[in-house]
Design a protein around this motif. Structure first.
Motif, short mmCIF file in Angstrom:
data_model
loop_
_atom_site.label_atom_id
_atom_site.label_comp_id
_atom_site.label_asym_id
_atom_site.label_seq_id
_atom_site.Cartn_x
_atom_site.Cartn_y
_atom_site.Cartn_z
N ASN A 83 -1.31 4.32 -0.65
CA ASN A 83 -2.62 4.29 0.02
C ASN A 83 -3.77 4.72 -0.89
O ASN A 83 -4.73 5.35 -0.44
CB ASN A 83 -2.59 5.19 1.27
N LYS B 98 0.82 -1.21 0.00
CA LYS B 98 0.00 0.00 0.00
C LYS B 98 0.86 1.26 0.00
O LYS B 98 0.41 2.31 -0.47
CB LYS B 98 -0.96 0.00 1.19
N GLU C 29 -3.56 -3.90 -0.02
CA GLU C 29 -4.84 -3.26 0.29
C GLU C 29 -6.04 -4.08 -0.15
O GLU C 29 -7.12 -4.00 0.45
CB GLU C 29 -4.89 -1.88 -0.36
N SER D 156 -3.34 -1.94 -4.63
CA SER D 156 -2.15 -2.73 -4.29
C SER D 156 -2.64 -4.07 -3.76
O SER D 156 -3.78 -4.19 -3.28
CB SER D 156 -1.29 -2.04 -3.21
#
Length: 523
Positions: free
Chosen positions: A411, A384, A418, A415
């Protein structure tokens, strides 16, 4: 290796063709492969030099199997000054950034131990000025390699150009290399290719193939290379002789052609070129357009015209095209529609690395350089934070373009870290669609049929074999819709995906579909 200008022209020139009612319906070969297409320099770095490599792929085979893929296709491995490895300086050497021959053999054997297949990308139609055919043959008509490349003069001072009349190319790192066309008319070149391809089929010559490829992707394959009329009828004089000899070595080998004309169905390759599979470019463009008409026309023509013993590779992105996510601005609902059509239409599906995460990127305009496709070939996003062990940021090391693009953002929800624990993520949707594909072999064994319906935004189709049927309906709009789907089979259906149970009304199914949604049923 396609130039950015060609990609743009093709995307602007999307054509549809009429319905394929004149084509005889044919049942595809049984095939449960799900191919994972890797630009290996950007996948996973095992030794800390920021270049993805063979050991990195091997370390991530558990990941690939968790995703559900069953075969791996790599871009070229042979030595080249260019980062994509297409224009070779030595076909017999593995690029040292990728590893050693021992690393390669370990990867292939591990894939086979896991029941997975391996496909190698090959383009032996061009070489750079560093290749021995050039260095020994230039200005030397007496060279033993004198007819291995094509010259524009009898003195062999001017090696001929390649596609688009290009004589050389500037690399992303500002290294320029001249490039020329190989003489595929030469019997010596045919023999060389046979020896080269044969080696990769059976490296130790024991006839067991546990260390050999399961097939080849032939990049930029043409019957008349680059339309120059210097080597006409290559299907007859080069490709069929080569492929037929390779099938004597291993009769199960699969040959996949990248047709040079992307808007073609590739039927000449399947009928006359000796190959087993071609890429379904028309379908890729149709899926990207979210057009019912294009999907209807091109699915009908693609699947119904394909010979019964041949196959289409169904994909939505590859190393030569902008990422699918770029075209839909990262809209997860649209990304899921792309995934469903990629995996459920039929043919042999191919997933480009990072597609399952929704990685984005669009071809750039850096000028006459091979850097223009770098944004479509960025590092796989494992974390992330976009930082961590194995991140293959080779393109950030040097060159004038190293700071000019960066599609990965920390973020941003795109990914593996995530997405893997989010049940609603795109990554988990891909896993679900792959599982559906594997659980319903009629998708690959059955006959394709577009199902008519009364809504301009709903694309519906089925695969069927006898009374066995698999039905998909896709709402291509941003609003909830209803549709009556004509199917003609009376078996009772069960929900496979979508929680939408159709109401049977004679020979039609009445369905209500949420915006940008997919529903799947089977008997």
């Amino acid at each position: 290796m396609k130039a950015n200008a060609l990609i743009s022209a093709l995307l602007l020139s999307i054509l549809t063709i009429g319905t394929a009612s004149a084509f005889q319906k044919k049942t595809p070969v049984n095939q449960e492969e799900i191919i994972y297409h890797i630009f290996q320099r950007s996948f996973y770095d095992s030794n800390g030099d920021l270049h993805g490599d063979l050991n990195g792929i091997r370390q991530k085979l558990d990941y690939l199997q968790k995703l559900g893929v069953t075969a791996v296709l790599l871009t070229p491995l042979y030595e080249s000054v260019f980062y994509h490895n297409y224009f070779s300086s030595d076909f017999k050497k593995i690029d040292p950034r990728y590893g050693t021959l021992a690393d390669y053999l370990a990867l292939v054997k591990d894939l086979h131990r896991r029941g997975m297949k391996f496909y190698m990308d090959m383009e032996t139609q061009y070489v750079t000025e560093d290749h021995i055919w050039w260095t020994d043959g230039i200005n030397n008509p007496a060279s033993k390699y004198s007819d291995y490349i094509i010259y524009d003069d009898k003195e062999h001072t001017k090696p001929t150009s390649i596609v688009f009349g290009v004589n050389g190319l500037l690399g992303y790192d500002s290294v320029y290399r001249k490039i020329t066309t190989v003489n595929l008319n030469s019997p010596k070149v045919l023999d060389y290719n046979y020896g080269l391809f044969k080696y990769w089929i059976d490296p130790n010559g024991d006839g067991k193939f546990d260390d050999g490829v399961d097939g080849f992707r032939l990049d930029h394959m043409m019957d008349d290379l680059d339309g120059k009329h210097l080597m006409p009828h290559l299907f007859d004089t080069f490709w069929n002789p080569l492929i037929n000899k390779l099938r004597v070595v291993n009769p199960t080998i699969k040959i996949i052609a990248e047709q040079a004309q992307w808007l073609s169905l590739g039927l000449d390759y399947l009928d006359h070129g000796g190959v087993d599979r071609v890429f379904a470019f028309r379908l890729a463009y149709s899926i990207r357009a979210f057009s019912k008409k294009m999907l209807t026309d091109n699915a009908d023509s693609t699947f119904l015209a394909t010979p019964a013993n041949k196959q289409q590779i169904v994909f939505i992105e590859n190393h030569d095209t902008p990422r699918f996510s770029f075209g839909v601005n990262g809209d997860v609902d649209k990304l899921k529609i792309g995934a469903a059509l990629n995996l459920l239409l039929g043919g042999v599906p191919s997933i480009y690395y990072g597609q399952e995460l929704g990685m984005t990127g669009n071809s750039a305009t850096f000028g006459p350089t091979d850097a223009n496709e770098l944004p479509d070939r960025e590092a796989f996003e494992w974390y992330k934070t976009d930082q961590g062990k194995g991140m293959a940021y080779w393109y950030k090391q040097k060159g004038p373009h190293k700071d000019t693009f960066n599609s990965d953002r920390p973020n941003d929800g795109v990914s593996l870290e995530e997405e893997q624990n989010d049940q609603n993520s795109l990554w988990n949707f891909y896993r679900h669609m792959i599982a559906i594909r594997k659980a319903n072999p009629v998708i690959s064994t059955g006959t394709y049929k577009t199902l008519a319906n009364d809504n301009e935004h709903v694309f519906s189709f089925m695969r069927y074999d006898g009374n066995k049927q698999f039905i998909v309906a896709v709402n291509l709009s941003d609003k909830p819709v209803t549709a009556n789907i004509i199917r003609g089979l009376g078996n009772k259906l069960k929900i496979v995906y979508g929680n939408v149970m159709p109401v049977t009304n004679g020979s039609s199914l009445a369905v209500s579909l949420p915006a940008w949604s997919v529903a799947v049923w089977a008997d």
